[in-house]
Write a protein that holds these residues in place. Structure first.
Motif, PDB file in Angstrom:
ATOM      1  N   LEU A 290       0.865   2.656   0.139  1.00  0.00           N
ATOM      2  CA  LEU A 290       0.161   2.967   1.386  1.00  0.00           C
ATOM      3  C   LEU A 290      -0.432   1.707   1.993  1.00  0.00           C
ATOM      4  O   LEU A 290      -1.021   1.740   3.060  1.00  0.00           O
ATOM      5  N   GLY A 291      -0.286   0.613   1.264  1.00  0.00           N
ATOM      6  CA  GLY A 291      -0.777  -0.650   1.784  1.00  0.00           C
ATOM      7  C   GLY A 291      -2.291  -0.775   1.744  1.00  0.00           C
ATOM      8  O   GLY A 291      -2.994   0.134   1.301  1.00  0.00           O
ATOM      9  N   ASP A 292      -2.781  -1.903   2.208  1.00  0.00           N
ATOM     10  CA  ASP A 292      -4.232  -2.084   2.236  1.00  0.00           C
ATOM     11  C   ASP A 292      -4.792  -1.462   3.516  1.00  0.00           C
ATOM     12  O   ASP A 292      -4.052  -0.857   4.299  1.00  0.00           O
ATOM     13  N   ALA A 293      -6.094  -1.630   3.733  1.00  0.00           N
ATOM     14  CA  ALA A 293      -6.754  -0.976   4.859  1.00  0.00           C
ATOM     15  C   ALA A 293      -6.097  -1.364   6.177  1.00  0.00           C
ATOM     16  O   ALA A 293      -5.865  -0.525   7.054  1.00  0.00           O
ATOM     17  N   GLU A 294      -5.780  -2.653   6.320  1.00  0.00           N
ATOM     18  CA  GLU A 294      -5.187  -3.140   7.564  1.00  0.00           C
ATOM     19  C   GLU A 294      -3.825  -2.493   7.815  1.00  0.00           C
ATOM     20  O   GLU A 294      -3.530  -2.011   8.910  1.00  0.00           O
ATOM     21  N   SER A 295      -3.000  -2.445   6.776  1.00  0.00           N
ATOM     22  CA  SER A 295      -1.666  -1.854   6.915  1.00  0.00           C
ATOM     23  C   SER A 295      -1.763  -0.372   7.238  1.00  0.00           C
ATOM     24  O   SER A 295      -1.026   0.155   8.080  1.00  0.00           O
TER      25      SER A 295
ATOM     26  N   ASP B 242       9.861   6.426  -2.192  1.00  0.00           N
ATOM     27  CA  ASP B 242       9.854   7.454  -1.168  1.00  0.00           C
ATOM     28  C   ASP B 242       8.681   7.184  -0.241  1.00  0.00           C
ATOM     29  O   ASP B 242       7.532   7.423  -0.585  1.00  0.00           O
ATOM     30  N   SER B 243       9.014   6.698   0.959  1.00  0.00           N
ATOM     31  CA  SER B 243       7.945   6.296   1.877  1.00  0.00           C
ATOM     32  C   SER B 243       7.190   7.507   2.411  1.00  0.00           C
ATOM     33  O   SER B 243       6.191   7.378   3.093  1.00  0.00           O
ATOM     34  N   ARG B 244       7.677   8.710   2.073  1.00  0.00           N
ATOM     35  CA  ARG B 244       6.986   9.906   2.538  1.00  0.00           C
ATOM     36  C   ARG B 244       6.030  10.453   1.479  1.00  0.00           C
ATOM     37  O   ARG B 244       5.370  11.446   1.703  1.00  0.00           O
ATOM     38  N   LEU B 245       6.004   9.805   0.338  1.00  0.00           N
ATOM     39  CA  LEU B 245       5.104  10.278  -0.712  1.00  0.00           C
ATOM     40  C   LEU B 245       3.658  10.040  -0.285  1.00  0.00           C
ATOM     41  O   LEU B 245       3.199   8.906  -0.178  1.00  0.00           O
ATOM     42  N   VAL B 246       2.989  11.117   0.002  1.00  0.00           N
ATOM     43  CA  VAL B 246       1.604  11.033   0.441  1.00  0.00           C
ATOM     44  C   VAL B 246       0.775  11.811  -0.569  1.00  0.00           C
ATOM     45  O   VAL B 246       1.045  12.950  -0.844  1.00  0.00           O
ATOM     46  N   ARG B 247      -0.195  11.184  -1.116  1.00  0.00           N
ATOM     47  CA  ARG B 247      -1.006  11.877  -2.100  1.00  0.00           C
ATOM     48  C   ARG B 247      -2.148  12.613  -1.411  1.00  0.00           C
ATOM     49  O   ARG B 247      -2.556  12.270  -0.315  1.00  0.00           O
TER      50      ARG B 247
ATOM     51  N   PHE C  59       2.026   7.095  -6.890  1.00  0.00           N
ATOM     52  CA  PHE C  59       3.234   7.544  -7.598  1.00  0.00           C
ATOM     53  C   PHE C  59       3.095   8.973  -8.069  1.00  0.00           C
ATOM     54  O   PHE C  59       1.999   9.526  -8.149  1.00  0.00           O
ATOM     55  N   GLU C  60       4.217   9.551  -8.354  1.00  0.00           N
ATOM     56  CA  GLU C  60       4.279  10.924  -8.815  1.00  0.00           C
ATOM     57  C   GLU C  60       5.414  11.006  -9.818  1.00  0.00           C
ATOM     58  O   GLU C  60       6.456  10.387  -9.646  1.00  0.00           O
ATOM     59  N   ILE C  61       5.183  11.775 -10.871  1.00  0.00           N
ATOM     60  CA  ILE C  61       6.266  12.032 -11.820  1.00  0.00           C
ATOM     61  C   ILE C  61       6.591  13.514 -11.717  1.00  0.00           C
ATOM     62  O   ILE C  61       5.694  14.348 -11.772  1.00  0.00           O
ATOM     63  N   MET C  62       7.872  13.790 -11.537  1.00  0.00           N
ATOM     64  CA  MET C  62       8.290  15.174 -11.362  1.00  0.00           C
ATOM     65  C   MET C  62       9.314  15.562 -12.401  1.00  0.00           C
ATOM     66  O   MET C  62       9.988  14.713 -12.979  1.00  0.00           O
ATOM     67  N   SER C  63       9.400  16.850 -12.622  1.00  0.00           N
ATOM     68  CA  SER C  63      10.427  17.358 -13.513  1.00  0.00           C
ATOM     69  C   SER C  63      11.556  17.876 -12.641  1.00  0.00           C
ATOM     70  O   SER C  63      11.317  18.585 -11.676  1.00  0.00           O
TER      71      SER C  63
ATOM     72  N   GLY D  35      -2.447   6.779  -8.446  1.00  0.00           N
ATOM     73  CA  GLY D  35      -2.366   5.711  -7.480  1.00  0.00           C
ATOM     74  C   GLY D  35      -3.534   4.758  -7.575  1.00  0.00           C
ATOM     75  O   GLY D  35      -4.414   4.902  -8.428  1.00  0.00           O
ATOM     76  N   ARG D  36      -3.513   3.813  -6.676  1.00  0.00           N
ATOM     77  CA  ARG D  36      -4.528   2.766  -6.679  1.00  0.00           C
ATOM     78  C   ARG D  36      -5.608   3.073  -5.648  1.00  0.00           C
ATOM     79  O   ARG D  36      -5.319   3.574  -4.566  1.00  0.00           O
ATOM     80  N   TYR D  37      -6.830   2.801  -6.030  1.00  0.00           N
ATOM     81  CA  TYR D  37      -7.959   3.046  -5.131  1.00  0.00           C
ATOM     82  C   TYR D  37      -8.858   1.813  -5.155  1.00  0.00           C
ATOM     83  O   TYR D  37      -9.579   1.563  -6.091  1.00  0.00           O
ATOM     84  N   ASN D  38      -8.769   1.023  -4.117  1.00  0.00           N
ATOM     85  CA  ASN D  38      -9.503  -0.233  -4.157  1.00  0.00           C
ATOM     86  C   ASN D  38     -10.870  -0.191  -3.484  1.00  0.00           C
ATOM     87  O   ASN D  38     -11.621  -1.153  -3.564  1.00  0.00           O
ATOM     88  N   ARG D  39     -11.164   0.928  -2.845  1.00  0.00           N
ATOM     89  CA  ARG D  39     -12.451   0.977  -2.158  1.00  0.00           C
ATOM     90  C   ARG D  39     -13.400   2.015  -2.742  1.00  0.00           C
ATOM     91  O   ARG D  39     -14.550   2.121  -2.354  1.00  0.00           O
ATOM     92  N   LEU D  40     -12.909   2.757  -3.696  1.00  0.00           N
ATOM     93  CA  LEU D  40     -13.677   3.880  -4.215  1.00  0.00           C
ATOM     94  C   LEU D  40     -14.967   3.450  -4.910  1.00  0.00           C
ATOM     95  O   LEU D  40     -16.018   4.058  -4.723  1.00  0.00           O
ATOM     96  N   VAL D  41     -14.895   2.408  -5.705  1.00  0.00           N
ATOM     97  CA  VAL D  41     -16.084   1.976  -6.448  1.00  0.00           C
ATOM     98  C   VAL D  41     -17.214   1.604  -5.496  1.00  0.00           C
ATOM     99  O   VAL D  41     -18.366   1.998  -5.686  1.00  0.00           O
ATOM    100  N   GLN D  42     -16.874   0.906  -4.442  1.00  0.00           N
ATOM    101  CA  GLN D  42     -17.874   0.552  -3.422  1.00  0.00           C
ATOM    102  C   GLN D  42     -18.440   1.800  -2.776  1.00  0.00           C
ATOM    103  O   GLN D  42     -19.632   1.902  -2.539  1.00  0.00           O
TER     104      GLN D  42
END
Length: 423
Positions: free
Chosen positions: A167-172, A253-258, A268-272, A287-294
């Motif tokens: 999903l890129g960083d905040a700017e993206s 998959d650029s449509r993968l939206v969490r 990411f997602e793991i599916m059966s 996934g990655r969360y870079n702003r949550l701690v703040q």
RNA sequence: GCGGCUAUGGCGAAGUGGUUAACGCACCAGAUUGUGGCUCUGGCAUGCGUGGGUUCGAUUCCCACUAGUCGCCCCA
């Protein structure tokens, strides 16, 4: 008056609990190897924590939380997911001051979401999850994904699909968001109600819509991947490189939206894809969360994690017809006939147990025949039969339930005899 | 939150507007009064999810509720 279990919850009974223990143990062992440490946080938190972290436009917050007021007038919520609590604890306990960075944690426990139950979906379910705080190295993204895959693999699952996206960083994210709004805005009337509502609030989610999946604007919608700035793109490429080097297959998959608002960069997602797995396909999401701690009031600290549901893991195992190697039978059943022999059997069973032998006896005052039958049902490897005459002679008859052979053994050497054979 | 289907003993499952609710598995007992897995014989629902209604009479028809299940939404 009779009671029923609350909707969407389940009792896990003997026969099932062994599988749960096995899965949890497997996951714990792997975490040990990857050097992740367990953290245990409360099952409820202040409601505000989830509003802040999960995001108040998400479904979880809008309609799925178990929220109530406690006797002190505080708004409390049963945790709908694990990350918020872990991050809260990280900040509250000042783990960012720990010299061992990054902090690598795992948890197992029940989560609660007020949803309509169906296949693979419950109101109380158990998640196993992992969080890494303090590193923005793409290699840690790969490690976290590898750990998740490893848990499934070591339980024997084959039919898995790993899907990743960035999903890129905040700017993206911001640039992409604007592009999406511009793309859909003219003809948003052609989309479903949900999508119309999403346009301003969370245009990313339009891409996730199942109904309008085939609309021509969907096909031509701007991909997040084209809006990643250089840094974000490099980051994503690195993650992919590491995964490849680790021999982990994946699909982008650029449509993968969490579903949670706090994600940046890698998701990411793991599916059966096992036959007959039904509508639910997602086993694990992260996934990655870079702003949550703040957001929670801590110092700027990057994080990444995933959560998987044990219920769905079990469903996937079933779909692939995998049975876990859980031990069932007992080593020795002590059958006694006669008053004195029964009294003695209490002592004998105790001695066997002290010696590490899985032993049991009759407590239903059954006849010999029925005791043997019970032993058979318990899948006992041996039955030690003691009658008053054996007792007088200080011996006991040991029957091998596989061969049917029976041996008379001196009482004092029963433990030795069995230990010898059970090895 | 919305829609479809379902609800009979421990489990699976048949069945009917009317006096005894098939059958299979499991379980218990006996044949075999100190020996399991096989066989044979017998036993095992005063009750058909809960509450109302229709009816002379309902497990069977109707309604509501509860729960399960499948799908939508969304997610683990």
């Amino acid at each position: 008056m009779s009671f029923q279990i609350p909707r969407g919850t389940q009792d896990i009974l003997p026969g099932e609990t062994e599988k749960w223990q096995y899965i949890e143990q497997t996951a714990r062992d792997l975490c040990r190897r990857y050097n992740y440490k367990e953290i245990r946080t409360p099952i409820f938190e202040h409601t505000e924590l989830f509003l802040r972290s999960v995001g108040d436009t998400t479904d979880i917050v809008q309609k799925e939380m178990y929220t109530f007021e406690d006797r002190g007038g505080r708004s409390i919520t049963l945790r709908p997911e694990g990350t918020a609590s872990v991050v809260r604890s990280f900040v509250e306990n000042k783990m960012y001051g720990d010299p061992n960075q990054p902090i690598k944690l795992y948890y197992v426990g029940p989560m609660f979401r007020y949803e309509r139950p169906q296949a693979g979906r419950f109101r109380q379910f158990v998640q196993f999850g992992v969080e890494v705080l303090g590193s923005h190295d793409p290699a840690i993204d790969a490690e976290v994904i590898a750990l998740a895959m490893e848990i499934y693999r070591s339980l024997g699952l084959q039919k898995l699909k790993l899907v990743i996206n960035s999903l890129g960083d905040a700017e993206s994210r911001k640039a992409h968001r604007e592009a999406l709004i511009n793309h859909f805005k003219q003809r948003i009337g052609e989309f479903c109600e949900d999508c119309q509502a999403r346009l301003e609030k969370n245009p990313l989610r339009i891409l996730d819509c199942k109904k309008d999946r085939d609309h021509e604007l969907m096909m031509t919608a701007p991909s997040i991947l084209d809006y990643l700035n250089d840094e974000s793109r490099r980051y994503f490429e690195k993650v992919q490189m590491y995964l490849t080097n680790l021999g982990i297959e994946f699909e982008v998959d650029s449509r993968l939206v969490r579903g949670l608002d706090y994600y940046h960069h890698t998701t990411f997602e793991i599916m059966s894809n096992a036959e007959g797995f039904g509508a639910i396909t997602t086993l694990c999401g992260g996934g990655r969360y870079n702003r949550l701690v703040q957001e929670i009031g801590g110092p700027e600290t990057p994080g990444i994690g995933f959560a998987l549901s044990i219920e769905r893991l079990l469903a996937a195992l079933e779909a692939e017809n995998i049975s876990l190697p859980v031990g069932k039978g007992i080593d020795c059943y002590v059958a006694a006939l006669g008053e004195k022999a029964k009294d003695e059997s209490v002592i004998i069973v105790n001695q066997l147990r002290k010696a590490g032998i899985v032993a049991d006896k009759d407590y239903q005052d059954r006849k010999v025949k029925a005791q043997l039958k019970a032993a058979d049902r318990l899948q006992a490897k041996y039955v030690a039969i003691l009658g008053d005459d054996e007792l007088d002679r200080k011996v006991i008859n040991v029957k091998d339930m596989n061969t049917g052979e029976q041996t008379e053994v001196p009482l004092h050497s029963l433990v030795e005899y069995l230990k010898e054979r059970l090895r």
